[in-house]
Design a protein around this motif. Structure first.
Motif, PDB file in Angstrom:
ATOM      1  N   UNK A  26       3.244  -0.381   2.466  1.00  0.00           N
ATOM      2  CA  UNK A  26       4.578  -0.968   2.330  1.00  0.00           C
ATOM      3  C   UNK A  26       4.465  -2.466   2.036  1.00  0.00           C
ATOM      4  N   UNK A  27       5.353  -2.945   1.147  1.00  0.00           N
ATOM      5  CA  UNK A  27       5.426  -4.369   0.793  1.00  0.00           C
ATOM      6  C   UNK A  27       6.849  -4.859   1.007  1.00  0.00           C
ATOM      7  N   UNK A  28       6.968  -6.037   1.644  1.00  0.00           N
ATOM      8  CA  UNK A  28       8.277  -6.636   1.892  1.00  0.00           C
ATOM      9  C   UNK A  28       8.510  -7.731   0.851  1.00  0.00           C
ATOM     10  N   UNK A  29       9.603  -7.592   0.094  1.00  0.00           N
ATOM     11  CA  UNK A  29       9.944  -8.558  -0.955  1.00  0.00           C
ATOM     12  C   UNK A  29      11.355  -9.116  -0.719  1.00  0.00           C
ATOM     13  N   UNK A  30      11.639 -10.236  -1.353  1.00  0.00           N
ATOM     14  CA  UNK A  30      12.986 -10.814  -1.290  1.00  0.00           C
ATOM     15  C   UNK A  30      13.946  -9.931  -2.080  1.00  0.00           C
ATOM     16  N   UNK A  31      15.103  -9.662  -1.500  1.00  0.00           N
ATOM     17  CA  UNK A  31      16.131  -8.896  -2.196  1.00  0.00           C
ATOM     18  C   UNK A  31      17.233  -9.846  -2.681  1.00  0.00           C
ATOM     19  N   UNK A  32      17.669  -9.620  -3.898  1.00  0.00           N
ATOM     20  CA  UNK A  32      18.719 -10.452  -4.478  1.00  0.00           C
ATOM     21  C   UNK A  32      20.107  -9.838  -4.304  1.00  0.00           C
ATOM     22  N   UNK A  73      13.607  -6.255   0.667  1.00  0.00           N
ATOM     23  CA  UNK A  73      13.352  -4.913   0.126  1.00  0.00           C
ATOM     24  C   UNK A  73      12.027  -4.414   0.689  1.00  0.00           C
ATOM     25  N   UNK A  74      12.059  -3.281   1.380  1.00  0.00           N
ATOM     26  CA  UNK A  74      10.859  -2.658   1.943  1.00  0.00           C
ATOM     27  C   UNK A  74      10.461  -1.527   0.999  1.00  0.00           C
ATOM     28  N   UNK A  75       9.440  -1.771   0.166  1.00  0.00           N
ATOM     29  CA  UNK A  75       9.103  -0.826  -0.911  1.00  0.00           C
ATOM     30  C   UNK A  75       7.756  -0.153  -0.661  1.00  0.00           C
ATOM     31  N   UNK A  76       7.630   1.039  -1.245  1.00  0.00           N
ATOM     32  CA  UNK A  76       6.414   1.855  -1.144  1.00  0.00           C
ATOM     33  C   UNK A  76       6.117   2.424  -2.527  1.00  0.00           C
ATOM     34  N   UNK A  77       4.846   2.480  -2.948  1.00  0.00           N
ATOM     35  CA  UNK A  77       4.533   2.939  -4.310  1.00  0.00           C
ATOM     36  C   UNK A  77       4.991   4.367  -4.606  1.00  0.00           C
ATOM     37  N   UNK A  78       5.005   5.242  -3.598  1.00  0.00           N
ATOM     38  CA  UNK A  78       5.360   6.645  -3.854  1.00  0.00           C
ATOM     39  C   UNK A  78       6.580   7.106  -3.057  1.00  0.00           C
ATOM     40  N   UNK A 118      13.866 -13.523  10.227  1.00  0.00           N
ATOM     41  CA  UNK A 118      12.511 -14.060  10.432  1.00  0.00           C
ATOM     42  C   UNK A 118      11.821 -13.364  11.613  1.00  0.00           C
ATOM     43  N   UNK A 119      12.569 -13.154  12.700  1.00  0.00           N
ATOM     44  CA  UNK A 119      11.995 -12.476  13.871  1.00  0.00           C
ATOM     45  C   UNK A 119      11.578 -11.043  13.538  1.00  0.00           C
ATOM     46  N   UNK A 120      12.396 -10.358  12.773  1.00  0.00           N
ATOM     47  CA  UNK A 120      12.051  -8.985  12.388  1.00  0.00           C
ATOM     48  C   UNK A 120      10.824  -8.955  11.477  1.00  0.00           C
ATOM     49  N   UNK A 121      10.709  -9.894  10.565  1.00  0.00           N
ATOM     50  CA  UNK A 121       9.546  -9.921   9.663  1.00  0.00           C
ATOM     51  C   UNK A 121       8.269 -10.208  10.418  1.00  0.00           C
ATOM     52  N   UNK A 122       8.332 -11.051  11.435  1.00  0.00           N
ATOM     53  CA  UNK A 122       7.150 -11.312  12.251  1.00  0.00           C
ATOM     54  C   UNK A 122       6.700 -10.034  12.964  1.00  0.00           C
ATOM     55  N   UNK A 123       7.666  -9.269  13.477  1.00  0.00           N
ATOM     56  CA  UNK A 123       7.328  -8.011  14.151  1.00  0.00           C
ATOM     57  C   UNK A 123       6.789  -6.977  13.166  1.00  0.00           C
ATOM     58  N   UNK A 124       7.407  -6.889  11.981  1.00  0.00           N
ATOM     59  CA  UNK A 124       6.952  -5.928  10.973  1.00  0.00           C
ATOM     60  C   UNK A 124       5.543  -6.248  10.485  1.00  0.00           C
ATOM     61  N   UNK A 125       5.222  -7.520  10.446  1.00  0.00           N
ATOM     62  CA  UNK A 125       3.904  -7.940   9.966  1.00  0.00           C
ATOM     63  C   UNK A 125       2.792  -7.381  10.854  1.00  0.00           C
ATOM     64  N   UNK A 126       3.081  -7.177  12.143  1.00  0.00           N
ATOM     65  CA  UNK A 126       2.087  -6.649  13.085  1.00  0.00           C
ATOM     66  C   UNK A 126       1.783  -5.173  12.846  1.00  0.00           C
ATOM     67  N   UNK A 127       2.633  -4.472  12.111  1.00  0.00           N
ATOM     68  CA  UNK A 127       2.400  -3.043  11.826  1.00  0.00           C
ATOM     69  C   UNK A 127       1.488  -2.832  10.628  1.00  0.00           C
ATOM     70  N   UNK A 128       1.136  -3.902   9.913  1.00  0.00           N
ATOM     71  CA  UNK A 128       0.233  -3.772   8.775  1.00  0.00           C
ATOM     72  C   UNK A 128       0.904  -3.859   7.427  1.00  0.00           C
ATOM     73  N   UNK A 129       2.228  -4.016   7.391  1.00  0.00           N
ATOM     74  CA  UNK A 129       2.897  -4.127   6.094  1.00  0.00           C
ATOM     75  C   UNK A 129       2.518  -5.462   5.436  1.00  0.00           C
ATOM     76  N   UNK A 130       2.621  -5.481   4.110  1.00  0.00           N
ATOM     77  CA  UNK A 130       2.270  -6.687   3.352  1.00  0.00           C
ATOM     78  C   UNK A 130       3.533  -7.495   3.060  1.00  0.00           C
TER      79      UNK A 130
END
Length: 567
Positions: A508-514, A521-526, A541-553
């Protein structure tokens, strides 16, 4: 005349004893006794003359060491009455009888000892014959077992690959690692012909791990084989042809199902033969020690095999239940989960009640309603919800004699669920089974092992986010909980059953959503994309810090916009 007969009889008996002593090995302390017996024989043979014509005679057992026997001896010839002579010979006769009794007692004990030794030798010979018979049975049954398994590569593999009626993956699923098991059996057979049985099984014990893989796959392989025979006519004809060829060439009556089940039965058979061999083995010696250790090792292997069979059966049962439930949001097939019981109960709230079908597992109670689906014959129920056994207590409603109900109470959520049975005995049965699962979970189950796909673990992070729908692109406010590596979302914080979940990983990759401010945007290749929005920049910001600990990029723009500012 009567006295003469008695002396002749005693002389004959003493002669028999003397001959018996000559035949046997005489202990040293009996050599003097034998000499005295021979002297008594000589004197007893002339006893008739002593009675009719008395002559002086010395007492036959007179010795300096035995003055008692020597007392009372006398000389004949001075005209004393004949009765005194007879009295003296009566005393002498008593001495002879006493000596005779001692000698015969010794002979009886000697014969008993010889009989015991003979019995021991016969028993040892019989045990040796039994050991030889069991060793040969081990070899013979292993040869028969291997000849049956070899029918698979010799007949079935060749024909199936040539006809190409099923895929290679289906071939692998049906036959698993049977070729490796055949190789293991050939090595075992070779060792049994050359080495000691105990030593052989001790050395081969690690190789029996191959059976665990085969046993784990057996139920699904058996079901796949039945399904293919039923649905694939070409495959069914091919199998039938292979079985006929095997009967003609190898003179066997086994079909494919009978062949494939034999590895399941072989490990217990090994153990039975080893225990039978141990029963006819002496209790001393290196061979006994090796066989004892081999039995201990093979018992451990048999326990593991039986456990593997039970686990495979449990997983197969879970798969069957999973397939029978429509719209099931829970993954029932988990290594730790066991099916316990099922039946009809009433879920009650207020004055209302609904009869539902309940499935009891070792970590949760799942309830469903009857399915109305006609497109899939396997589906029988529709999923409604589940009750976990985490932080729950079971209470009996003794006053409810009409509905026979009990309560599952969740202290941390401040909620309780009332469930009713059809009668008192059914209520007692369900309560006992549920109480046992709750107690077992408290005593033995680590929290991380029995989590419902992380749903019941402590939350790393929880709070409201706004989520964009997939089918209908509208934004709705949801309550999110991050537990382990899974992100759950609910309608309200009090909901037990989530609306959905996202299993996070490095893909999973986290990107800026417009689409909206403070959204990502939480995206996955498949897989599908998720759009999430925080109420404020700090919340996101707090949620992204927590999500980062799960291994998402996290995309570089995301880090700069949210994390750097928050820092």
């Amino acid at each position: 005349g009567e006295m003469e007969k008695q002396f002749q009889k005693i002389a004959q008996q003493l002669q028999e004893i003397s001959e018996e002593l000559d035949r046997l090995e005489i202990p040293l302390h009996l050599e003097g006794v034998q000499k005295k017996i021979k002297d008594l024989i000589t004197q007893c043979e002339s006893s008739a003359q002593l009675v009719t014509e008395p002559t002086p005679i010395e007492h036959p057992l007179k010795t300096k060491e035995n003055p008692l026997l020597a007392s009372g001896d006398f000389q004949i010839g001075d005209g004393k009455p004949r009765q005194k002579i007879l009295d003296q010979y009566v005393h002498r006769l008593d001495d002879i009888v006493l000596l005779q009794r001692h000698i015969r007692g010794w002979l009886i004990r000697r014969r008993q000892k010889e009989a015991t030794l003979k019995k021991v030798r016969n028993r040892e010979q019989k045990m040796q014959e039994e050991r030889k018979k069991i060793r040969q049975e081990l070899i013979d049954t292993e040869e028969t077992y291997l000849s049956a398994l070899k029918l698979v590569p010799e007949h079935f593999f060749k024909t199936l690959r040539a006809d190409q009626v099923i895929s290679d993956d289906e071939m692998k699923s049906i036959f698993s690692n049977i070729e490796a098991i055949i190789n293991c059996g050939e090595v075992l057979l070779s060792k049994l012909r050359k080495e000691d049985v105990g030593e052989t099984f001790l050395g081969m014990a690690p190789a029996f791990e191959l059976y665990k893989e085969y046993i784990t796959n057996y139920n699904s392989a058996n079901n796949l084989l039945k399904s293919l025979i039923k649905e694939n006519n070409a495959f069914a004809q091919c199998i039938k042809k292979c079985e006929q060829n095997a009967r003609c060439v190898n003179n066997t009556t086994l079909d494919l199902f009978s062949i494939l089940i034999q590895p399941i039965q072989r490990i217990p058979r090994y153990l039975l033969l080893l225990e039978a061999l141990h029963k006819h083995m002496g209790k001393n010696g290196e061979e006994h020690s090796l066989l004892t250790n081999a039995i201990i090792v093979m018992r451990a292997v048999a326990i593991e095999v039986n456990q593997t069979i039970r686990e495979a059966d449990d997983l197969l049962q879970l798969e069957s239940i999973q397939q029978s439930i429509e719209a099931n949001l829970l993954k029932l097939v988990e290594p730790h989960r066991r099916f316990i019981h099922a039946g009809e109960l009433k879920k009650m709230w207020g004055k209302d009640e609904e009869e539902l079908h309940f499935f009891l597992f070792n970590d949760l109670l799942l309830y469903c309603t009857e399915s109305r689906s006609f497109t899939n014959s396997k589906i029988k129920y529709r999923f409604l919800g589940f009750l976990s056994f985490e932080n729950v207590s079971l209470e009996d409603l003794d006053t409810d004699t009409r509905n026979y109900s009990f309560i599952l109470k969740y202290s941390d959520l401040g909620k309780f669920y009332r469930i009713g049975a059809k009668n008192f005995s059914e209520k007692q049965e369900w309560m006992e089974l549920i109480r046992r699962q709750i107690d077992n979970k408290r005593l033995f189950a680590p929290e991380e092992e029995f989590g419902l796909n992380d749903a019941l673990r402590p939350s790393r992070m929880m709070g409201y986010l706004t989520k964009r729908g997939q089918k209908v692109p509208t934004w709705k406010r949801r309550f999110f909980k991050l537990k382990g590596t899974t992100l759950y979302y609910y309608t309200t914080p009090d909901d037990v059953l989530p609306l959905g979940s996202i299993t996070l990983n490095s893909h999973y990759t986290v990107k800026i959503s417009k689409l909206r401010s403070n959204s990502v945007e939480l995206s996955h290749p498949t897989d599908r994309c998720y759009y999430l929005k925080g109420d404020t920049e700090e919340v996101m910001s707090s949620w992204l810090e927590a999500l980062q600990l799960t291994g998402v990029t996290l995309d570089e723009d995301v880090s700069q916009m949210f994390l750097s500012r928050n820092s």
